[in-house]
Design an enzyme around this catalytic site. Structure first.
Site, mmCIF file in Angstrom:
data_model
loop_
_atom_site.group_PDB
_atom_site.id
_atom_site.type_symbol
_atom_site.label_atom_id
_atom_site.label_comp_id
_atom_site.label_asym_id
_atom_site.label_seq_id
_atom_site.Cartn_x
_atom_site.Cartn_y
_atom_site.Cartn_z
ATOM 1 N N ASP A 19 15.860 15.827 19.368
ATOM 2 C CA ASP A 19 14.844 16.075 20.401
ATOM 3 C C ASP A 19 14.673 17.551 20.717
ATOM 4 O O ASP A 19 14.355 17.938 21.839
ATOM 5 C CB ASP A 19 15.171 15.291 21.683
ATOM 6 N N HIS A 49 9.570 11.691 16.132
ATOM 7 C CA HIS A 49 9.087 13.077 16.188
ATOM 8 C C HIS A 49 7.683 13.092 16.759
ATOM 9 O O HIS A 49 6.813 12.357 16.309
ATOM 10 C CB HIS A 49 9.112 13.702 14.790
HETATM 11 P P1 IMP Z 1 21.786 5.577 16.111
HETATM 12 O O1 IMP Z 1 21.394 6.725 15.257
HETATM 13 O O2 IMP Z 1 20.601 4.734 16.541
HETATM 14 O O3 IMP Z 1 22.886 4.764 15.502
HETATM 15 O O4 IMP Z 1 22.385 6.163 17.475
HETATM 16 C C1 IMP Z 1 23.602 6.917 17.503
HETATM 17 C C2 IMP Z 1 23.501 8.048 18.524
HETATM 18 O O5 IMP Z 1 22.542 8.997 18.082
HETATM 19 C C3 IMP Z 1 23.005 7.612 19.905
HETATM 20 O O6 IMP Z 1 23.622 8.460 20.870
HETATM 21 C C4 IMP Z 1 21.507 7.884 19.864
HETATM 22 O O7 IMP Z 1 20.983 8.089 21.147
HETATM 23 C C5 IMP Z 1 21.494 9.171 19.049
HETATM 24 N N1 IMP Z 1 20.247 9.390 18.309
HETATM 25 C C6 IMP Z 1 19.888 8.851 17.121
HETATM 26 N N2 IMP Z 1 18.709 9.323 16.719
HETATM 27 C C7 IMP Z 1 18.303 10.210 17.643
HETATM 28 C C8 IMP Z 1 17.165 11.075 17.759
HETATM 29 O O8 IMP Z 1 16.270 11.131 16.922
HETATM 30 N N3 IMP Z 1 17.110 11.853 18.881
HETATM 31 C C9 IMP Z 1 18.093 11.849 19.799
HETATM 32 N N4 IMP Z 1 19.179 11.067 19.737
HETATM 33 C C10 IMP Z 1 19.286 10.253 18.663
HETATM 34 MG MG MG Z 2 13.214 12.519 19.166
#
Ligand code: IMP
Ligand code: MG
Length: 342
Positions: A19, A49
């Site tokens: 982010d 995105h």
């Molecule tokens: P997962 O990737 O869905 O397995 O989530 C694992 C961790 O990564 C969690 O804390 C999510 O909130 C974070 N996370 C995964 N993708 C993003 C992203 O694109 N932006 C921010 N946090 C992310």
């Molecule tokens: Mg994002």
């Protein structure tokens, strides 16, 4: 950085917890540098995105963020997990049927993966995942039981040997942009395990996701936001309260999950380590207008108020890397571009 090679092959990655505003930057670079090839690496549709043009907001979870530039080909590298439903919707939005290419070996997210991601206590509560099925799909991939793109009839028209296409474009000296997702500290290797995503997401991993060897990369652009945010669980140094987040105007909500993001001030130590892990050649700092509202919409560095310049110059002095692009607003044209060729 020389002018000639200036944007030949650039990898863009996040320097904090995701982010950071990578989407807007990619959307800007695609137009400004007439990128002919944009390729998405990273985990998959867990990343949202966003970018905006002329008051219209766009969000992509599968396609590279370059869809508004009609001459850019949009690739998805084999390392990326594909959710076919989300991909089809985005292809329609950008009317990009003829310029979207998916690698045959992308693994597929199925309903069972999404169900597991949101029902397993360890994932949904402890780690606080996005619930988009990416962790369970990568687990199946490691077990070699996941389906891959070439087995899915609805993807047949988009299939491509992506690494072959990208390397041909490299040989032709075309402008290539490889888009990373998440951020350095969500990396499975470099983040705070287990509060991380399901694979590495540093620049080297993004290269591997799309099939670019390390010597083919000219520029690594690491993107930082002017403050730090984190969604989900895990440590966050100097975290401020939700009331402080509101009063500073740092309140943000996850673009995939809608969850409120936790926030902290810009963290130089994290930035320095991210620069090291990604071998950054240049930096971007986004949302400077949130920290200094007088900067909103500015495009000329010289006109920035002194305290905003000091903020940027302090980052440059501490990291010894140039801050080449600065975000000053939501629209993809609201940037200060300090690269030499402009
Ligand atoms: P997962 O990737 O869905 O397995 O989530 C694992 C961790 O990564 C969690 O804390 C999510 O909130 C974070 N996370 C995964 N993708 C993003 C992203 O694109 N932006 C921010 N946090 C992310
Ligand atoms: Mg994002």
């Amino acid at each position: 950085m020389t002018n000639r090679n200036y944007m030949t092959c650039t990898v863009v990655v996040g320097g904090f917890y995701g982010d950071e505003g990578k989407g807007k930057l990619i959307a800007y670079l695609a137009q400004k540098d007439k990128i002919s090839v944009a390729v998405r690496g990273g985990v998959g549709p867990n990343a949202g995105h966003t970018f905006a043009q002329n008051g219209i907001k766009y969000k992509v979870r599968m396609l590279p963020s370059a869809g508004l530039n009609l001459s850019t080909k949009l690739f998805i590298g084999p390392g990326v997990l594909v959710d076919p439903t989300i991909l089809q919707t985005e292809i329609k939005t950008f009317n990009s049927q003829d310029r979207t290419f998916v690698d045959r070996n992308c693994a597929i997210i199925e309903k069972k993966h999404i169900e597991k991601d949101s029902s397993l206590n360890h994932l949904a509560q402890k780690v606080g995942t996005t619930g988009t099925g990416t962790g369970p799909a990568n687990a199946d991939r490691a077990l070699r039981i996941a389906k891959i793109a070439k087995e899915i009839p609805e993807l047949a028209v988009y299939l491509k040997d992506v690494s072959e296409a990208i390397n041909k474009a490299l040989e032709n000296n075309e402008n290539i942009l490889a888009e990373g997702t998440q951020g350095t500290y969500l990396s499975l290797y470099y983040g705070d395990y287990p509060y991380v995503t399901s694979k590495d997401v540093t620049a080297s991993a993004i290269c591997s996701d799309v099939g670019i060897g390390p010597k083919s990369v000219d520029e690594v652009l690491v993107v930082f936001k002017s403050y730090v945010t984190r969604v989900g669980q895990g440590p966050l140094n100097n975290e401020i309260t939700s009331e402080q987040t509101g009063s500073r105007g740092w309140q943000e909500f996850g673009s995939v999950t809608g969850r409120q993001r936790r926030a902290a001030p810009f963290d130089l130590n994290l930035a320095k380590k991210a620069i090291q892990l990604n071998s950054a050649t240049q930096l971007a700092v986004t949302k400077l207008d949130i920290l200094f509202p007088e900067c909103a919409g500015m495009r000329d560095y010289a006109k920035l108020p002194d305290k905003a310049k000091q903020f940027i110059e302090n980052i440059e002095n501490e990291t010894r890397k140039p801050v080449t692009i600065i975000g000053t607003g939501e629209d993809l044209t609201e940037v200060i571009d300090r690269r030499r060729h402009t």
